[in-house]
Design a protein around this motif. Structure first.
Motif, short mmCIF file in Angstrom:
data_model
loop_
_atom_site.label_atom_id
_atom_site.label_comp_id
_atom_site.label_asym_id
_atom_site.label_seq_id
_atom_site.Cartn_x
_atom_site.Cartn_y
_atom_site.Cartn_z
N PHE A 128 0.85 -1.20 0.00
CA PHE A 128 0.00 0.00 0.00
C PHE A 128 0.88 1.24 0.00
CE2 PHE A 128 -2.41 -3.40 1.90
CZ PHE A 128 -3.61 -3.32 1.21
N CYS A 129 0.37 2.30 -0.61
CA CYS A 129 1.10 3.56 -0.72
C CYS A 129 1.27 4.18 0.67
CB CYS A 129 0.32 4.50 -1.62
SG CYS A 129 1.04 6.15 -1.70
N GLY A 130 2.50 4.60 0.99
CA GLY A 130 2.78 5.21 2.27
C GLY A 130 2.23 6.63 2.38
N GLN A 131 1.84 7.19 1.24
CA GLN A 131 1.33 8.56 1.24
C GLN A 131 -0.19 8.63 1.29
OE1 GLN A 131 3.33 12.16 -0.51
NE2 GLN A 131 2.22 11.35 -2.30
N CYS A 132 -0.87 7.79 0.46
CA CYS A 132 -2.33 7.90 0.40
C CYS A 132 -3.05 6.59 0.73
CB CYS A 132 -2.77 8.41 -0.97
SG CYS A 132 -2.73 7.15 -2.26
N GLY A 133 -2.31 5.50 0.89
CA GLY A 133 -2.93 4.26 1.33
C GLY A 133 -3.54 3.40 0.23
N ARG A 146 4.52 1.61 -7.87
CA ARG A 146 3.97 2.94 -8.08
C ARG A 146 2.53 2.95 -7.59
NH1 ARG A 146 1.51 6.05 -11.84
NH2 ARG A 146 2.34 8.18 -12.03
N CYS A 147 2.17 4.09 -7.00
CA CYS A 147 0.79 4.25 -6.53
C CYS A 147 -0.06 4.78 -7.68
CB CYS A 147 0.75 5.21 -5.36
SG CYS A 147 -0.94 5.61 -4.88
N PRO A 148 -1.15 4.07 -8.07
CA PRO A 148 -1.97 4.54 -9.20
C PRO A 148 -2.79 5.78 -8.84
CG PRO A 148 -2.96 2.58 -8.21
CD PRO A 148 -1.65 2.82 -7.49
N GLU A 149 -2.94 6.08 -7.54
CA GLU A 149 -3.74 7.23 -7.14
C GLU A 149 -2.92 8.52 -7.10
OE1 GLU A 149 -7.03 7.24 -6.59
OE2 GLU A 149 -7.06 5.12 -7.16
N CYS A 150 -1.79 8.49 -6.39
CA CYS A 150 -1.03 9.74 -6.19
C CYS A 150 0.30 9.73 -6.93
CB CYS A 150 -0.81 10.01 -4.71
SG CYS A 150 0.42 8.96 -3.94
N GLY A 151 0.69 8.60 -7.52
CA GLY A 151 1.90 8.56 -8.34
C GLY A 151 3.18 8.34 -7.56
ZN LIG Z 1 -0.58 7.06 -3.17
#
Ligand SMILES: [Zn+2]
Length: 295
Positions: A128-133, A146-151
């Motif tokens: 999971f993304c450490g920035q937006c989850g 890579r996070c598909p939501e926040c990049g």
């Molecule tokens: Zn993210």
């Protein structure tokens, strides 16, 4: 017949889709930080199979690592993965700590196991993304998620650490600065080491660590060599340096003792797999030290 002795590793972040049939792959599967191995009559083996299901175990996550390629061009795929701690192990297999396996696996497979444990840990802890989850996606062209939501992109974590052999000329001969950490086995000393802090050069870190742990000032810092150290994710960067000034005052929170040692009065030393030992052996070779005990 695959020739492990001549094999070199080719790192790839994803398996090419159109590759012909290969030799069975090496599976570097970990339960926590312990490697799944098949004990043999004398040595343990890294499990080999075309697919993890052939091993009778289902890893929670799997990453392709690349190929081992021997001198004849034979390629063996290598995978890392982790197995849930509650998963029962297949018959005839067990898990063992990496440090204990060095002598049995040999340099090539030990090096790959060290690479695998870090890739598996990164895969497990970056789902999971450490920035937006959001759920991350593993990229194919580089070892990254890579996070598909926040990049946000994440890479396997590497923690650089310096390790340094400080020598001092005296009328009685050259001395080596070594210290004992509180966690060391009884009687063992080693050269000074420590993690690099954000914003530091490697030389800054070397000067700071020696000063913090022993109050000694150093000069003439020279690069020696480096070593990946997967316990859990260090990259050790080795240096030599000369004593400049100061007297030993230990940092008691971390260090139990620090002393100058002559080549013919070595204490118990770290094992041969470590760059710490290579630095100490360099000092001994330069200064004619005798055989030493390994603990
Ligand atoms: Zn993210």
């Amino acid at each position: 017949m695959f020739d492990l002795q001549s094999a070199a590793f080719i790192s790839l972040a994803a398996a090419p889709g159109d590759e012909p049939e290969h030799e069975p792959a090496y599976w570097f599967l970990f339960q926590g930080d312990k490697l799944l191995v098949r004990p043999g009559p004398t040595l343990v083996a890294v499990p080999e199979a075309r697919d993890a299901s052939e091993l009778g175990i289902r890893p929670a996550h799997v990453q392709f690592m690349g190929y081992l390629q021997d001198a004849h061009g034979e390629r063996k795929p290598c995978y890392s993965g982790d197995v849930d701690p509650s998963t029962p192990l297949p018959d005839g297999m067990q898990v063992e700590g990496l440090r204990e396996l060095h002598a049995q696996l040999g340099d090539t497979l030990f090096g790959l196991a060290g690479r695998a444990v870090q890739i598996a840990a990164w895969d497990r802890t970056h789902q999971f993304c450490g920035q937006c989850g959001a759920h991350t996606q593993t990229l194919g062209h580089e070892r990254a998620k890579r996070c598909p939501e926040c990049g946000m992109t994440s890479y396997p974590r590497l923690s650089p650490a310096i390790i340094i052999a400080v020598t001092r000329r005296t009328e009685a001969g050259n001395l080596l600065l070594m210290a004992r950490n509180h966690r060391f086995p009884p009687g063992r000393y080693s050269v000074v080491a420590g993690f690099v802090e954000p914003g530091e050069s490697l030389e800054d870190a070397a000067r700071r660590e020696v000063r913090e742990e022993t109050a000694i000032r150093i000069k003439n810092i020279r690069y020696f060599g480096s070593q990946p150290w997967p316990f859990p994710n260090s990259l050790m960067i080795g240096f030599t340096a000369e004593y400049d000034c100061g007297e030993i005052v230990i940092e008691e929170a971390e260090i139990a003792d620090a002393r100058w040692f002559a080549a013919d009065e070595m204490p118990r030393l770290p094992p041969k797999i470590s760059i710490a030992r290579r630095l100490i052996d360099w000092f001994l070779a330069e200064n004619g030290g005798g055989p030493v005990q390994e603990w």
